[in-house]
Design an enzyme around this catalytic site. Structure first.
Site, PDB file in Angstrom:
ATOM      1  N   ILE A  86       8.676 100.952  49.267  1.00 47.21           N
ATOM      2  CA  ILE A  86       8.053 101.388  48.747  1.00 47.21           C
ATOM      3  C   ILE A  86       8.601 101.121  47.123  1.00 47.21           C
ATOM      4  CG2 ILE A  86       7.642 103.612  46.821  1.00 47.21           C
ATOM      5  CD1 ILE A  86       6.951 104.510  50.199  1.00 47.21           C
ATOM      6  N   VAL A 137      12.585  97.961  58.236  1.00 41.39           N
ATOM      7  CA  VAL A 137      13.877  97.897  57.303  1.00 41.39           C
ATOM      8  C   VAL A 137      13.861  98.906  57.968  1.00 41.39           C
ATOM      9  CG1 VAL A 137      14.813  97.866  55.656  1.00 41.39           C
ATOM     10  CG2 VAL A 137      13.634  96.026  55.901  1.00 41.39           C
ATOM     11  N   ARG A 187      35.552  68.011  25.449  1.00 43.03           N
ATOM     12  CA  ARG A 187      35.034  69.358  24.063  1.00 43.03           C
ATOM     13  C   ARG A 187      35.030  70.502  24.409  1.00 43.03           C
ATOM     14  NH1 ARG A 187      29.981  69.834  21.668  1.00 43.03           N
ATOM     15  NH2 ARG A 187      29.734  69.815  19.957  1.00 43.03           N
ATOM     16  N   ALA A 228      37.005  74.536  28.526  1.00 44.40           N
ATOM     17  CA  ALA A 228      36.676  75.953  29.209  1.00 44.40           C
ATOM     18  C   ALA A 228      35.720  76.796  28.437  1.00 44.40           C
ATOM     19  CB  ALA A 228      37.780  76.478  29.554  1.00 44.40           C
ATOM     20  N   HIS A 248      32.012  59.473  34.435  1.00 47.19           N
ATOM     21  CA  HIS A 248      33.479  60.787  34.132  1.00 47.19           C
ATOM     22  C   HIS A 248      34.240  59.202  34.962  1.00 47.19           C
ATOM     23  CE1 HIS A 248      30.668  64.525  34.310  1.00 47.19           C
ATOM     24  NE2 HIS A 248      31.156  64.730  34.002  1.00 47.19           N
ATOM     25  N   HIS A 260      30.135  62.207  37.753  1.00 44.07           N
ATOM     26  CA  HIS A 260      28.672  61.147  37.495  1.00 44.07           C
ATOM     27  C   HIS A 260      30.065  60.030  37.277  1.00 44.07           C
ATOM     28  CE1 HIS A 260      26.083  63.892  39.226  1.00 44.07           C
ATOM     29  NE2 HIS A 260      26.497  65.159  37.836  1.00 44.07           N
ATOM     30  N   THR A 267      37.819  70.054  36.088  1.00 44.65           N
ATOM     31  CA  THR A 267      36.531  69.675  36.429  1.00 44.65           C
ATOM     32  C   THR A 267      36.352  70.986  37.217  1.00 44.65           C
ATOM     33  OG1 THR A 267      34.821  68.925  37.077  1.00 44.65           O
ATOM     34  CG2 THR A 267      36.573  68.159  38.484  1.00 44.65           C
ATOM     35  N   ARG A 268      35.525  71.907  36.382  1.00 40.97           N
ATOM     36  CA  ARG A 268      34.088  72.300  37.291  1.00 40.97           C
ATOM     37  C   ARG A 268      32.929  73.016  38.097  1.00 40.97           C
ATOM     38  NH1 ARG A 268      33.208  75.516  32.770  1.00 40.97           N
ATOM     39  NH2 ARG A 268      30.671  75.769  33.272  1.00 40.97           N
ATOM     40  N   ARG A 318      -3.279 108.369  58.121  1.00 41.30           N
ATOM     41  CA  ARG A 318      -2.928 108.744  58.677  1.00 41.30           C
ATOM     42  C   ARG A 318      -2.164 110.209  58.313  1.00 41.30           C
ATOM     43  NH1 ARG A 318       2.069 105.053  58.458  1.00 41.30           N
ATOM     44  NH2 ARG A 318       1.625 104.932  56.351  1.00 41.30           N
TER      45      ARG A 318
END
Length: 584
Positions: free
Chosen positions: A486, A445, A301, A304, A215, A212, A207-208, A524
């Site tokens: 920007i 920043v 089914r 993968a 399963h 629940h 499983t990956r 400015r």
């Protein structure tokens, strides 16, 4: 004739020969450690490390190293190594020409293999050959199509080096893991554990995804029908992009384990880098589980499967994987257990295989898409579908939509009003409360994070990339992020979106105040200075601004037509419609 093996050795004998290189090379470990320090080194990436770990501990038996050209071609052409052993996936040490030149690789050269995470020397490879893999043929024969919609094909073309180094490996040390150490059994260790428990039949479940009730019912039925026990064997290496992180999944498996009767199940983690190769992957998984001592293997089914190809069709048929593993069942020495689609019968409060339910009997199901929707929205997940302790784990990692992090990314000319909108939006979010708010203004920043950068295209993209990275980390932590650079180039805006969307929602707001208005209201004098040539690479004067293309921006506002207050309200309405904000 030799005496037959007894006890634990008998169990290992039945489960096949295991080539544990770490155990084999342990007596000369110090000699190898000393040698490795004197050799040229290749630093392995994450996928290569996953492959190396399973070569070293025997998970990829009978491999004793990365494949040389003959083994590579045999596997690609007909699922076999040159010695005739069954193996379905190319396991290659891919490198660039620059790396080959740097380590002076040639036949007979010994090269140290090093972990990129901590610079530890893990193994030494003796070069057998250096070759160019036929990537197109590999894509077609192994992955089923020369189509970059397949993640393994995309990796092959976009990430993997153009050359491969083949050769056997001498083991120096195990990879170092700091998470779930007690669950990281090597093949030899898990075989020994089965023997201690007296288990002779073991059904492995690949499983990956989270597990629940369906399963649990599926695996219990599979075990009982075969008088066996269950090995829950999830992949915790690399899986399909977008999958739930393995930390969350392992907590789910741990929560589920006590629901198995009478110690029926054991949980062990598999550090595999999946290729999502469907039938080939299923055969590979069966070989790996045989090496870990399993006697039965549940094949799902579309096992993968990577999803849809670029034409919108499934890459593989629903039962192609089961058919291929079944074809080699006798040679594998492991029995295929078909994955049964389980459905809930509310009137009898039980799960049954879907194909065993009469047509007139009422059933209930929740799809993966619906489950994700309910997790995002905080909707009910009934106990008939999943156990409360499992749902609790999932909700911790998947908070309700109005608790999830997100990024609002404002782009536009200098003096377009984006900073004013960002500040007002910051006040609005802080007034509402409920989550941390972070404000990333362009000038802030620049001074605090990117002071060494200039204003050419490369430096601008680097700056926006840094903003995207910081925003993604804050988004992952559940913050509301407001960024206002920007960001004049479409490519860097796209990159920022990709970074953030790994963890949460990203909204691009184009502040489309015209250049003439930005310049006219500039108190400015920065535009005037740029016109006089005192400021170089100034967006809108001697540097371009790439207006967001149709569909790129989630919202466009123009402060010659609306006020800052109205712009903020429009952004808030957008976020409310997405469920990210409680009603203000």
């Amino acid at each position: 004739m030799a005496n037959p093996p007894h006890g634990m050795n008998a169990q290992l004998h039945k489960r096949g020969i295991l080539k544990d290189l770490i155990a084999r090379d342990a007596p000369r470990r110090q000699e190898l450690i000393d040698e490795a320090e004197k050799l040229p080194a290749i630093v392995l990436n994450e996928r290569q490390l996953c492959d190396l770990e399973l070569i070293l501990n025997g998970g990829f038996s009978p491999l004793e190293g990365f494949m040389n050209e003959k083994d590579y071609k045999g596997v690609v052409d007909n699922n076999r190594l040159v010695d005739g052993n069954l193996f379905s996936m190319p396991i290659c040490l891919d490198v660039t020409q620059e790396i080959i030149d740097e380590v002076k690789a040639k036949a007979g050269t010994r090269i140290t293999l090093r972990d990129f995470r901590d610079d530890r020397n893990l193994a030494i490879i003796t070069v057998d050959d250096i070759y160019q893999p036929d990537k197109k043929k590999e894509a077609i024969e192994v992955y089923g199509a020369d189509d970059e919609a397949h993640p393994a094909v995309k990796y092959l073309y976009r990430t993997a080096g153009d050359f491969c180094i083949g050769g056997k490996i001498d083991a120096i040390d195990r990879l170092m893991h700091y998470d779930y150490v007690a669950l990281r059994y090597s093949p030899a260790e898990i075989r020994l554990h089965f023997d201690k428990l007296g288990w002779s039949k073991v059904v492995a479940f690949q499983t990956r995804n989270p597990m629940h009730r369906a399963h649990r019912e599926l695996t219990v039925r599979a075990a009982r029908s075969r008088q066996a026990n269950v090995l829950i064997h999830p992949v915790v290496g690399l899986t399909k992009p977008g999958d739930i992180d393995h930390f969350t999944r392992v907590r789910v498996y741990q929560a589920l384990l006590p629901r198995y009767p009478n110690g029926m199940a054991v949980l062990a983690l598999l550090p595999l880098a999946m290729r999502m190769a469907g039938p080939r992957e299923a055969l590979w998984h069966a070989i790996i589980r045989k090496n870990h001592g399993a006697t039965h293997f549940i094949v799902g089914r579309d096992h993968a499967g990577p999803g849809k190809n670029s034409q919108g069709q499934d890459f593989y048929g629903p039962y192609d994987a089961q058919d291929l593993v079944e074809k080699y069942r006798d040679e594998l020495g492991i029995e295929v257990v078909p994955f049964l689609q389980m459905t809930y019968l509310p009137d009898s409060d039980e799960y049954r295989p879907r194909d065993q339910v009469p047509k007139d009997v009422r059933t209930l199901d929740i799809s993966g898409t619906e489950l994700r929707r309910r997790l995002r929205s905080g909707g009910d997940i009934p106990e008939w579908f999943s156990y409360p302790e499992v749902v609790r784990v999932l909700r911790e990692s998947h908070p309700a939509r109005n608790k999830q992090g997100f990024t609002v990314f404002l782009t536009g000319y200098a003096n377009s009003g984006k900073d004013a909108i960002a500040r007002a939006l910051n006040v609005t979010f802080n007034q509402q409360g409920g989550r941390t708010v972070s404000l990333l203004l362009g000038e802030t920043v620049r001074s605090e994070l990117s002071s060494e950068l200039g204003f050419n295209k490369e430096d601008r993209n680097t700056n926006v990339g840094r903003i995207g990275f910081v925003a993604s980390e804050l988004t992952k932590a559940g913050a509301a992020v407001i960024a206002a650079p920007i960001a004049p180039f479409q490519s860097s805006r796209k990159h920022a979106r990709e970074l953030v969307e790994k963890f949460g929602s990203f909204y691009l707001i184009h502040v489309a105040t015209p250049l003439e208005e930005c310049e006219k209201t500039d108190r400015r004098g920065i535009y005037a200075a740029a016109r006089r040539g005192e400021i170089k690479n100034f967006t809108g004067v001697d540097d371009p601004y790439e207006t967001p293309a149709e569909g790129e921006a989630d919202l466009t506002v123009d402060l010659t037509k609306i006020s800052v207050r109205t712009a903020v309200h429009q952004i808030v309405l957008l976020l409310e419609a997405e469920g990210l904000l409680d009603q203000l």
